[in-house]
Scaffold this motif. Structure first.
Motif, PDB file in Angstrom:
ATOM      1  N   VAL A 346     -53.928  16.597  38.390  1.00 22.35           N
ATOM      2  CA  VAL A 346     -52.803  17.159  37.654  1.00 22.35           C
ATOM      3  C   VAL A 346     -52.334  18.416  38.384  1.00 22.35           C
ATOM      4  CG1 VAL A 346     -52.046  18.146  35.464  1.00 22.35           C
ATOM      5  CG2 VAL A 346     -53.685  16.254  35.471  1.00 22.35           C
ATOM      6  N   GLU A 347     -51.110  18.371  38.875  1.00 19.84           N
ATOM      7  CA  GLU A 347     -50.568  19.517  39.610  1.00 19.84           C
ATOM      8  C   GLU A 347     -49.946  20.541  38.665  1.00 19.84           C
ATOM      9  OE1 GLU A 347     -51.043  19.963  42.722  1.00 19.84           O
ATOM     10  OE2 GLU A 347     -51.868  17.982  43.206  1.00 19.84           O
ATOM     11  N   ASN A 348     -49.298  20.033  37.610  1.00 19.97           N
ATOM     12  CA  ASN A 348     -48.610  20.918  36.676  1.00 19.97           C
ATOM     13  C   ASN A 348     -48.721  20.335  35.276  1.00 19.97           C
ATOM     14  OD1 ASN A 348     -46.969  22.728  35.354  1.00 19.97           O
ATOM     15  ND2 ASN A 348     -45.053  21.858  36.159  1.00 19.97           N
ATOM     16  N   ALA A 349     -49.472  21.018  34.415  1.00 15.34           N
ATOM     17  CA  ALA A 349     -49.656  20.518  33.046  1.00 15.34           C
ATOM     18  C   ALA A 349     -48.601  21.066  32.091  1.00 15.34           C
ATOM     19  CB  ALA A 349     -51.051  20.879  32.543  1.00 15.34           C
ATOM     20  N   ARG A 350     -47.748  21.975  32.563  1.00 11.95           N
ATOM     21  CA  ARG A 350     -46.708  22.549  31.698  1.00 11.95           C
ATOM     22  C   ARG A 350     -45.466  21.665  31.730  1.00 11.95           C
ATOM     23  NH1 ARG A 350     -47.437  27.472  29.730  1.00 11.95           N
ATOM     24  NH2 ARG A 350     -45.189  27.870  29.610  1.00 11.95           N
ATOM     25  N   LEU A 351     -45.656  20.436  31.287  1.00 13.39           N
ATOM     26  CA  LEU A 351     -44.592  19.443  31.226  1.00 13.39           C
ATOM     27  C   LEU A 351     -44.628  18.776  29.856  1.00 13.39           C
ATOM     28  CD1 LEU A 351     -45.091  17.742  34.733  1.00 13.39           C
ATOM     29  CD2 LEU A 351     -43.188  19.252  34.083  1.00 13.39           C
ATOM     30  N   PRO A 352     -43.533  18.161  29.427  1.00 15.22           N
ATOM     31  CA  PRO A 352     -43.545  17.473  28.134  1.00 15.22           C
ATOM     32  C   PRO A 352     -44.539  16.310  28.129  1.00 15.22           C
ATOM     33  CG  PRO A 352     -41.289  17.774  28.934  1.00 15.22           C
ATOM     34  CD  PRO A 352     -42.204  18.126  30.065  1.00 15.22           C
ATOM     35  N   ILE A 353     -45.148  16.066  26.971  1.00 15.91           N
ATOM     36  CA  ILE A 353     -46.032  14.907  26.782  1.00 15.91           C
ATOM     37  C   ILE A 353     -45.269  13.886  25.946  1.00 15.91           C
ATOM     38  CG2 ILE A 353     -48.204  14.095  25.784  1.00 15.91           C
ATOM     39  CD1 ILE A 353     -49.303  16.945  26.229  1.00 15.91           C
ATOM     40  N   ARG A 354     -45.141  12.682  26.473  1.00 11.86           N
ATOM     41  CA  ARG A 354     -44.363  11.645  25.781  1.00 11.86           C
ATOM     42  C   ARG A 354     -45.241  10.438  25.473  1.00 11.86           C
ATOM     43  NH1 ARG A 354     -40.678  13.553  29.662  1.00 11.86           N
ATOM     44  NH2 ARG A 354     -38.784  14.455  28.751  1.00 11.86           N
ATOM     45  N   ALA A 355     -45.203   9.989  24.239  1.00 12.16           N
ATOM     46  CA  ALA A 355     -45.835   8.726  23.865  1.00 12.16           C
ATOM     47  C   ALA A 355     -44.740   7.683  23.715  1.00 12.16           C
ATOM     48  CB  ALA A 355     -46.598   8.888  22.558  1.00 12.16           C
ATOM     49  N   GLN A 406     -53.907  -0.380  23.475  1.00 13.65           N
ATOM     50  CA  GLN A 406     -53.670  -1.796  23.768  1.00 13.65           C
ATOM     51  C   GLN A 406     -52.233  -2.021  24.249  1.00 13.65           C
ATOM     52  OE1 GLN A 406     -55.503  -1.279  20.717  1.00 13.65           O
ATOM     53  NE2 GLN A 406     -57.426  -1.947  21.606  1.00 13.65           N
ATOM     54  N   GLU A 407     -51.320  -1.185  23.750  1.00 13.69           N
ATOM     55  CA  GLU A 407     -49.913  -1.287  24.151  1.00 13.69           C
ATOM     56  C   GLU A 407     -49.347   0.122  24.286  1.00 13.69           C
ATOM     57  OE1 GLU A 407     -47.834  -3.596  21.257  1.00 13.69           O
ATOM     58  OE2 GLU A 407     -49.271  -5.260  21.336  1.00 13.69           O
ATOM     59  N   GLY A 408     -48.316   0.233  25.126  1.00  4.66           N
ATOM     60  CA  GLY A 408     -47.613   1.502  25.251  1.00  4.66           C
ATOM     61  C   GLY A 408     -48.216   2.421  26.302  1.00  4.66           C
ATOM     62  N   GLN A 409     -47.675   3.635  26.358  1.00  2.00           N
ATOM     63  CA  GLN A 409     -48.028   4.557  27.435  1.00  2.00           C
ATOM     64  C   GLN A 409     -47.892   5.990  26.948  1.00  2.00           C
ATOM     65  OE1 GLN A 409     -49.776   5.320  30.127  1.00  2.00           O
ATOM     66  NE2 GLN A 409     -48.805   3.602  31.202  1.00  2.00           N
ATOM     67  N   VAL A 410     -48.721   6.874  27.512  1.00  2.00           N
ATOM     68  CA  VAL A 410     -48.584   8.317  27.313  1.00  2.00           C
ATOM     69  C   VAL A 410     -48.278   8.926  28.669  1.00  2.00           C
ATOM     70  CG1 VAL A 410     -49.670  10.457  26.542  1.00  2.00           C
ATOM     71  CG2 VAL A 410     -50.213   8.307  25.386  1.00  2.00           C
ATOM     72  N   ARG A 411     -47.271   9.771  28.729  1.00  5.08           N
ATOM     73  CA  ARG A 411     -46.872  10.370  30.005  1.00  5.08           C
ATOM     74  C   ARG A 411     -46.957  11.898  29.943  1.00  5.08           C
ATOM     75  NH1 ARG A 411     -44.252   6.651  33.295  1.00  5.08           N
ATOM     76  NH2 ARG A 411     -43.592   4.740  32.228  1.00  5.08           N
ATOM     77  N   LEU A 412     -47.326  12.485  31.080  1.00  7.11           N
ATOM     78  CA  LEU A 412     -47.192  13.920  31.292  1.00  7.11           C
ATOM     79  C   LEU A 412     -46.026  14.088  32.250  1.00  7.11           C
ATOM     80  CD1 LEU A 412     -48.265  16.837  30.932  1.00  7.11           C
ATOM     81  CD2 LEU A 412     -49.646  16.453  32.988  1.00  7.11           C
ATOM     82  N   LYS A 427     -59.573  18.650  32.159  1.00  6.78           N
ATOM     83  CA  LYS A 427     -59.691  20.067  32.504  1.00  6.78           C
ATOM     84  C   LYS A 427     -58.512  20.856  31.933  1.00  6.78           C
ATOM     85  CE  LYS A 427     -60.836  22.995  36.460  1.00  6.78           C
ATOM     86  NZ  LYS A 427     -61.011  23.030  37.934  1.00  6.78           N
ATOM     87  N   GLN A 428     -57.393  20.176  31.695  1.00 10.61           N
ATOM     88  CA  GLN A 428     -56.201  20.839  31.166  1.00 10.61           C
ATOM     89  C   GLN A 428     -56.254  21.008  29.651  1.00 10.61           C
ATOM     90  OE1 GLN A 428     -54.248  21.836  33.632  1.00 10.61           O
ATOM     91  NE2 GLN A 428     -55.558  20.646  35.018  1.00 10.61           N
ATOM     92  N   ILE A 429     -57.227  20.354  29.006  1.00  3.02           N
ATOM     93  CA  ILE A 429     -57.252  20.285  27.541  1.00  3.02           C
ATOM     94  C   ILE A 429     -58.339  21.174  26.953  1.00  3.02           C
ATOM     95  CG2 ILE A 429     -57.641  18.745  25.563  1.00  3.02           C
ATOM     96  CD1 ILE A 429     -56.458  16.487  27.213  1.00  3.02           C
ATOM     97  N   GLY A 430     -57.979  21.922  25.935  1.00  2.00           N
ATOM     98  CA  GLY A 430     -58.949  22.642  25.129  1.00  2.00           C
ATOM     99  C   GLY A 430     -58.927  22.061  23.730  1.00  2.00           C
ATOM    100  N   TYR A 431     -60.100  21.721  23.202  1.00  2.00           N
ATOM    101  CA  TYR A 431     -60.166  21.062  21.894  1.00  2.00           C
ATOM    102  C   TYR A 431     -61.021  21.905  20.953  1.00  2.00           C
ATOM    103  CZ  TYR A 431     -61.343  17.568  18.336  1.00  2.00           C
ATOM    104  OH  TYR A 431     -61.517  16.907  17.147  1.00  2.00           O
ATOM    105  N   VAL A 432     -60.459  22.205  19.790  1.00  2.00           N
ATOM    106  CA  VAL A 432     -61.201  22.925  18.753  1.00  2.00           C
ATOM    107  C   VAL A 432     -61.094  22.091  17.480  1.00  2.00           C
ATOM    108  CG1 VAL A 432     -61.465  25.056  17.445  1.00  2.00           C
ATOM    109  CG2 VAL A 432     -60.613  25.143  19.802  1.00  2.00           C
TER     110      VAL A 432
END
Length: 596
Positions: A346-355, A406-412, A427-432
């Motif tokens: 991941v070069e740049n995580a400051r991008l929209p996340i699309r499902a 099973q179907e579809g896609q998630v994009r950064l 590494k880009q994700i923090g979970y609480v």
């Protein structure tokens, strides 16, 4: 557990139909894959041969002594040579046993190393389908069975084979008629051992399964002992464990019955052969065809055959156990794993996340997420609201890539996240979460958990201060070196949450997944944790599973989920105007707030 029960019944019903070679191949391959130390094994085998060969000369020396035995003719050099052979045999045997034991420990250490690495990389569906105790049993109990075979019984097997072959060759040179009489025991023993061996394999597999099941029951009860005591479930857990112990007892008795049948029966056959040999040999000595020394040598060689046969029968019994254990180990080793480094970083995580048209179910015919699409803008906060069971937590699991849809896609941005390196993505994700898990260790261990770099004291304290945790940590008996107890039981809920937030801050993630970290806290702890969260969320893409209205009101976007679908989206004000279920949610929250 359904799979395990099915597996056990399959073993009982059809286990005897598989050929021994098919059972042995996986075991042999598993041992080969550990790359056992060839030089150590080679030297051990050579010494075993030397020990056995030295032992084979002892009856011949005894024969010579008996045939010429009088006090006046007692030959000193014969006694010295006899003592030398005894010494050589003992020394070579001792070193051989040590080297084989060392090689066995190495093999089992390698198997455990492979298993441990595999367990850490297995995909989440494996842990959904297998109880924790059963997995622990694979690691400890099953490998212990393999270790026992290699370190305790392999030596006896190899030396026994050599001893039997050598003794039979020498006996043929002494008297072939008596040797043929003695060899009558071989087909009789084989007729006993083969069917019993197949029976032992089935019992062993069932024993391994039941041991794993009992370990799982024990692990569950002990790890959740507070729940057990709080709901007075000691009686229920006791009955559950008692039933497992009873099943293990019955299998152990069945195994003991088989072993009790093997030992005495083999001993009876050997004793019958010995009686025949002594009787027939006595007749041949009286007729002059044999000397007294020959008969003594024959009896000694017979003992060198009887004892190894017992060792070999024990080896095959243990081999059946090890083969059963191996099948379970191999099942784990062959399960699919996560490819952490496969894909682009991941070069740049400051991008929209699309499902895009995302669908997922834990079972192929049951969808938990149903054709959902949404966009989460970079650096903004999105709240996910909905009744229990609507799919909110499952959506988080998909975003963390614990499962694949099973179907579809998630994009950064433009890139599908499943084409990115898993290690780089996580590494880009923090979970609480609501109940942030802690490991047994110190406060520092927990804040620094999972980092692949050294953390300075200044960095540690800065992260704790930003998480509003530095104050209570400094009041602990040993500060950052205070032990938190198993799963953090020595700390309060609010303290655990703030340590989890400090952990996330230290990782400096660009994407935050918050499973409403304040929902189960008192008002004072909630305020401290909320302040820490506001620092954590600043400038980061934040997705929150929201249980409280205060979180929802501040969100840039709200997604309302119901039965796996998104039925509404917008800001708080927009949904209050357009979405009846959301209005009901907000009204319920207000009623709760008024009561408080």
């Amino acid at each position: 557990m359904e799979n395990n029960r099915t597996g056990r019944s399959a073993i009982k019903d059809g286990g005897g139909q598989t050929s021994p070679k098919k059972h042995l191949r996986p075991f042999i391959k598993l041992i080969r894959d550990t790359k056992p130390p060839k030089w150590t094994l080679g030297i051990a085998v050579i010494l075993s041969v030397c020990s056995t060969v030295a032992g084979l000369f002892v009856p011949l020396m005894t024969k010579s002594v008996v045939d010429s035995f009088t006090l006046s003719e007692l030959n000193g050099w014969q006694m010295a040579v006899l003592g030398l052979f005894f010494g050589m045999q003992a020394l070579a045997s001792g070193v051989s046993i040590y080297l084989l034991g060392k090689a066995g420990q190495y093999v089992v250490a390698q198997i455990r190393d492979r298993l441990w690495k595999k367990l850490l990389l297995l995909k989440m569906p494996y842990y959904d389908e297998n109880r924790t105790g059963e997995t622990v049993s694979r690691m400890m109990n099953d490998t212990a069975v393999v270790k026992g075979l290699i370190t305790e019984h392999v030596t006896g097997f190899f030396t026994g084979i050599i001893s039997i072959i050598g003794a039979v060759i020498i006996l043929f040179t002494l008297d072939w008629r008596m040797t043929l009489l003695m060899l009558l025991a071989v087909p009789l023993t084989a007729l006993i051992m083969f069917p019993i061996g197949r029976m032992m394999l089935r019992i062993s597999k069932s024993m391994q399964d039941e041991t794993a099941s009992f370990t799982s029951t024990l692990n569950q009860a002990v790890s959740e002992i507070r729940l057990v005591k709080a709901y007075r479930a000691e009686g229920i857990e006791y009955e559950s464990g008692k039933q497992a112990i009873g099943r293990l007892f019955r299998l152990g008795v069945k195994e003991g019955r088989v072993q009790a049948f093997i030992g005495p029966l083999v001993g009876f056959v050997m004793m019958a052969v010995m009686v025949l040999l002594i009787g027939y040999g006595g007749m041949r000595v009286s007729s002059g065809a044999l000397t007294a020394g020959d008969l003594v040598a024959f009896i000694l060689y017979l003992m060198q055959i009887i004892m190894p046969i017992n060792q070999i029968s024990t080896f095959f019994t243990q081999m059946q156990k090890a083969v059963g254990a191996t099948e379970r180990i191999i099942e784990t080793l062959e399960a699919p794993v996560e490819a952490l480094e496969q894909g682009r970083k991941v070069e740049n995580a400051r991008l929209p996340i699309r499902a895009e048209h995302l669908s997922f179910g834990y079972k192929t015919d049951e969808r938990v997420i149903k054709d959902i699409s949404f966009t989460i803008e970079a650096g903004k906060m999105t709240a996910i609201v909905g009744p229990s069971g609507s799919g909110k937590t499952t959506l988080f699991a998909l975003l963390e890539r614990f499962y694949e849809p099973q179907e579809g896609q998630v994009r950064l941005g433009p890139d599908p996240i499943y084409e990115l390196s898993l290690a780089s993505w996580r590494k880009q994700i923090g979970y609480v979460s609501q109940e942030s898990p802690l490991i047994a260790g110190t406060v520092k261990d927990n804040i620094c958990y999972g980092l692949d770099k050294d953390v300075t004291d200044e960095e540690l304290r800065m992260a704790a201060a930003m998480a509003y945790a530095d104050g209570f940590i400094s009041e602990l008996p040993a500060g950052y070196d205070t032990e938190v107890g198993e799963r953090g039981v020595k700390l309060s809920g609010g303290q655990r949450q703030r340590i989890a937030i400090a952990r996330a801050l230290l990782r400096n993630p660009q994407i935050l997944l918050l499973d409403e970290a304040t929902s189960s806290l008192d008002s004072k702890s909630e305020q401290a944790v909320q302040e820490a969260l506001s620092v954590l969320m600043k400038g980061r893409t934040t997705i929150v599973i929201a249980h409280r209205l205060s979180t929802v009101v501040d969100a840039d976007q709200i997604l309302f989920m119901d039965h796996g679908s998104i039925t509404g989206r917008g800001t708080h004000d927009e949904l209050m105007r357009t979405h009846s279920l959301y209005r009901e949610f907000a009204a319920q929250q207000l009623r709760i707030a008024e009561k408080v």
